[in-house]
Design an enzyme around this catalytic site. Structure first.
Site, PDB file in Angstrom:
ATOM      1  N   CYS A  10       0.841  -1.209   0.000  1.00 56.96           N
ATOM      2  CA  CYS A  10       0.000   0.000   0.000  1.00 56.96           C
ATOM      3  C   CYS A  10       0.872   1.254   0.000  1.00 56.96           C
ATOM      4  CB  CYS A  10      -0.893  -0.001   1.253  1.00 56.96           C
ATOM      5  SG  CYS A  10      -1.867   1.512   1.398  1.00 56.96           S
ATOM      6  N   CYS A  34      -9.491 -10.835  21.632  1.00 58.78           N
ATOM      7  CA  CYS A  34      -8.733 -10.130  20.590  1.00 58.78           C
ATOM      8  C   CYS A  34      -7.387  -9.696  21.140  1.00 58.78           C
ATOM      9  CB  CYS A  34      -9.528  -8.926  20.080  1.00 58.78           C
ATOM     10  SG  CYS A  34      -9.922  -7.757  21.387  1.00 58.78           S
TER      11      CYS A  34
END
Ligand SMILES: C[S@@+](CC[C@H](N)C(=O)[O-])C[C@H]1O[C@@H](n2cnc3c(N)ncnc32)[C@H](O)[C@@H]1O
Length: 432
Positions: free
Chosen positions: A77, A389
């Protein structure tokens, strides 16, 4: 008055990175103290400027890369390095996977917890994120819309994003164009986007409410761009006010359609959610009749579990629980699904309240569920299924369960945040 120089701050040193830390920064050592250097990798030799010493270590900004480590690769990116959305695009795929796979055993080892089976992570591919929070900054030249810059409150005006679904990212340009004339110069805010199954759901968070003209413009934008709902809130805490509701945004959990509240938590990708749900159902004993789903949100696990057992969903957020309950009633599941609003940090479910439960699923936020894990540790529940998480807070909570007589049978990591330091997981505990 002269400021006292803070210890170590400003010093330039040459060092070699030896590891990647839990937040994705490279780690090197100076005077036997750790130095955390963003965007660096093991084997990199570089010159850095140390920031002030804090908590027994330093942060540092790289100045010159003198020698590259062996696992560098070209970040895909163009925003990488500036945008705070990704930390590890410069690491080659195989080293990235090795690093992710090592996070779970490292965290467990630090807590002295042994798992019967530590599985290979399931890797969710980039381009699948259906939910994002974009920061907004209106300036004289236009509107910046994107993620925050790395370690900064500034906004990267995103021209591409490889994390999001192509459909969700395709909304960024028209959204920028629609919001620019509506926000006065200097205004900052956020917009939370969800790609639901029947269209997009947007929550605009700005200090001032949109006026009538802005509401009309947002209504026209919604009709053009398959946006089913637009809401507004002054900050992340106040109840959002609906501005446009063409229909309720829908997601299907198990076989039940749920309309999440504006900005409400849902798993970031459909594929990640499917992997977590499959692991939770695998851990659920076949003969389980009563299940408690703690930190239930709006029901990602509640409804798949309700296909096998009676489920009590416990959640602190009133709007999430109302969405879950409405969906249960509409689906004719009021009965097999029950709900309780409760703060599980202040008032965890006590061991006695859990006496009649065959299995508990708990899925707390990042900081984990210390208080609830301690209560579970003293409970007779035969199967405890943890979803997390954060391997570090999970390992701490796992230790409480193991000290209370549970065995950690297996852990299934799920890499739902490609190129970030996060790692999700499902773990199954049984009473020994
Ligand atoms: C990681 S999300 C999981 C939600 C749901 N299980 C899912 O997969 O969509 C954590 C949930 O815990 C809830 N929560 C946070 N703090 C809480 C607390 N102290 N008591 C009860 N619920 C809480 C949040 O509102 C959120 O819904």
């Amino acid at each position: 008055m002269r400021r006292r120089a803070r210890k170590g701050g400003g010093r330039q040193v040459e060092l070699t990175v030896t590891a990647i830390g839990s937040r994705g920064d490279g780690i090197a050592f100076v005077d036997e103290k750790p130095v955390f250097i963003p965007l660096t990798l093991p084997g990199d030799r570089l010159r850095v400027r140390l920031e002030a010493e804090k908590g027994g270590g330093f942060r540092a900004e790289p100045l010159d890369l003198l020698e590259e480590g062996p696992n560098r690769s070209d970040p895909p990116c163009p925003h990488f390095g500036v945008c705070g959305g990704c930390q590890l695009q410069h690491l080659d795929e195989s080293a990235y996977r090795d690093w992710k796979a090592a996070r779970m055993p490292e965290a467990l080892e630090r807590q002295g917890v042994t798992a019967g089976e530590l599985r290979e992570p399931i890797y969710i591919s980039a381009g699948s994120r259906r939910r994002a929070t974009f920061a907004l900054r209106r300036h004289a030249g236009g509107l910046d819309l994107g993620f925050h810059r790395r370690q900064s409150g500034a906004v990267v005006d995103l021209q591409t994003c490889l994390l999001l679904t192509p459909e969700l990212f395709a909304l960024a340009a028209p959204l920028r164009a629609a919001l620019e004339p509506l926000l006065p110069p200097g205004m900052r805010g956020d917009v939370i986007l969800l790609q639901a199954e029947n269209g997009f759901d947007l929550l605009l968070i700005t200090p001032e409410p949109p006026d009538l003209a802005a509401r009309e413009a947002l209504s026209a934008f919604a009709a053009e761009q398959q946006v089913v709902r637009v809401s507004w809130a002054a900050d992340g805490k106040m109840a959002p006010e609906p501005i446009v509701e063409r229909s309720a945004p829908l997601l299907t959990f198990g076989q039940t359609a749920v309309s999440p509240p504006p900005g409400g938590f849902v798993q970031p990708s459909q594929a990640g959610e499917a992997a977590l749900v499959a692991a939770v159902l695998e851990a659920l004993p076949k003969d389980a009749k009563r299940v408690a789903d703690l930190f239930a949100g709006c029901g990602s696990f509640t409804f798949p579990l309700a296909q096998h057992a009676t489920v009590t969903a416990v959640e602190g957020d009133a709007a999430a629980l109302a969405a879950l309950w409405t969906a249960a009633r509409r689906a004719g599941l009021a009965g097999p699904v029950m709900v309780e609003q409760r703060d599980l940090v202040r008032q965890p479910l006590h061991a006695e309240e859990l006496a009649a439960v065959d299995a508990v699923v708990f899925d707390p936020p990042q900081q984990g569920a210390r208080e609830q894990a301690q209560e579970l540790a003293g409970s007779p529940v035969p199967r405890v299924i943890a979803v997390s998480c954060n391997p570090v807070s999970f390992a701490r909570d796992a230790r409480s369960l193991v000290e209370g007589g549970y065995r950690l049978d297996w852990v299934q990591p799920v890499d739902q945040f490609p190129w970030a330091a996060h790692l999700e997981l499902v773990a199954s505990f049984s009473r020994t």
